[in-house]
Design a protein around this motif. Structure first.
Motif, PDB file in Angstrom:
ATOM      1  N   PRO A  59       0.839  -1.211   0.000  1.00  0.00           N
ATOM      2  CA  PRO A  59       0.000   0.000   0.000  1.00  0.00           C
ATOM      3  C   PRO A  59       0.870   1.257   0.000  1.00  0.00           C
ATOM      4  O   PRO A  59       2.088   1.183   0.160  1.00  0.00           O
ATOM      5  N   GLN A  60       0.237   2.410  -0.177  1.00  0.00           N
ATOM      6  CA  GLN A  60       0.977   3.666  -0.265  1.00  0.00           C
ATOM      7  C   GLN A  60       1.854   3.932   0.948  1.00  0.00           C
ATOM      8  O   GLN A  60       2.930   4.496   0.816  1.00  0.00           O
ATOM      9  N   ASN A  61       1.415   3.510   2.131  1.00  0.00           N
ATOM     10  CA  ASN A  61       2.228   3.744   3.326  1.00  0.00           C
ATOM     11  C   ASN A  61       3.395   2.756   3.427  1.00  0.00           C
ATOM     12  O   ASN A  61       4.230   2.863   4.315  1.00  0.00           O
ATOM     13  N   GLY A  62       3.434   1.771   2.523  1.00  0.00           N
ATOM     14  CA  GLY A  62       4.557   0.833   2.473  1.00  0.00           C
ATOM     15  C   GLY A  62       4.469  -0.347   3.420  1.00  0.00           C
ATOM     16  O   GLY A  62       5.334  -1.205   3.432  1.00  0.00           O
ATOM     17  N   ILE A  63       3.417  -0.404   4.223  1.00  0.00           N
ATOM     18  CA  ILE A  63       3.292  -1.489   5.206  1.00  0.00           C
ATOM     19  C   ILE A  63       2.123  -2.391   4.809  1.00  0.00           C
ATOM     20  O   ILE A  63       0.960  -2.008   4.975  1.00  0.00           O
ATOM     21  N   PRO A  64       2.418  -3.584   4.292  1.00  0.00           N
ATOM     22  CA  PRO A  64       1.332  -4.493   3.906  1.00  0.00           C
ATOM     23  C   PRO A  64       0.614  -5.054   5.130  1.00  0.00           C
ATOM     24  O   PRO A  64       1.239  -5.367   6.131  1.00  0.00           O
ATOM     25  N   LEU A  65      -0.703  -5.134   5.030  1.00  0.00           N
ATOM     26  CA  LEU A  65      -1.511  -5.648   6.130  1.00  0.00           C
ATOM     27  C   LEU A  65      -1.832  -7.123   5.911  1.00  0.00           C
ATOM     28  O   LEU A  65      -1.919  -7.584   4.784  1.00  0.00           O
TER      29      LEU A  65
END
Length: 134
Positions: A59-65
């Motif tokens: 994702p844009q924040n770089g942290i995959p959930l």
């Protein structure tokens, strides 16, 4: 080959918990061997998952959930891609596994294989007909 599903057992998000439950429940119901790896309680799992999700899938924040799904070291996808593969009856190819005999996915593969074999036979018969004319 082992399917790895990265989950967060102590997630405060109901949406994430539901997605995790859907993936795990589907794998269990279809008797697909998998290993659940907790990223909430194990820093090594969290670090490995974050490093191995391809950049274009983050994702844009770089942290995959979670949930994130892997076949050994090979990235398969996140919940959205899992759901799409399930809806299209291509879950085994999504997971990098051979479909079991009798599954819809195996039937699709057989149909496309028969079509290819039929085309080859037709091509061979056209060749022999043209050779007979000469």
């Amino acid at each position: 080959m082992v399917i790895k599903v990265f989950v967060a057992t102590s997630s405060g998000s109901i949406a994430i918990r539901k997605k995790q439950q859907e993936v795990v429940g589907f794998l269990e119901a279809n008797k697909i061997d998998f290993k659940e790896l907790d990223i909430a309680g194990d820093e090594d799992n969290r670090k490995w998952m974050r490093e191995n999700v391809p950049g274009e899938k983050k994702p844009q924040n770089g942290i995959p959930l979670p949930p994130q799904i892997f076949n050994e070291e090979q990235y398969c996808g996140d919940f959205d891609s899992f759901f799409s593969a399930k809806e299209e009856n291509i879950i085994y190819s999504f997971l990098g596994l051979a479909p079991p005999p009798g599954s819809k996915e195996a039937e699709k593969a057989e149909e496309s294989g028969e079509t290819e074999a039929q085309k080859e036979e037709e091509g061979a018969s056209h060749i022999s007909e043209s050779q007979e004319k000469n």
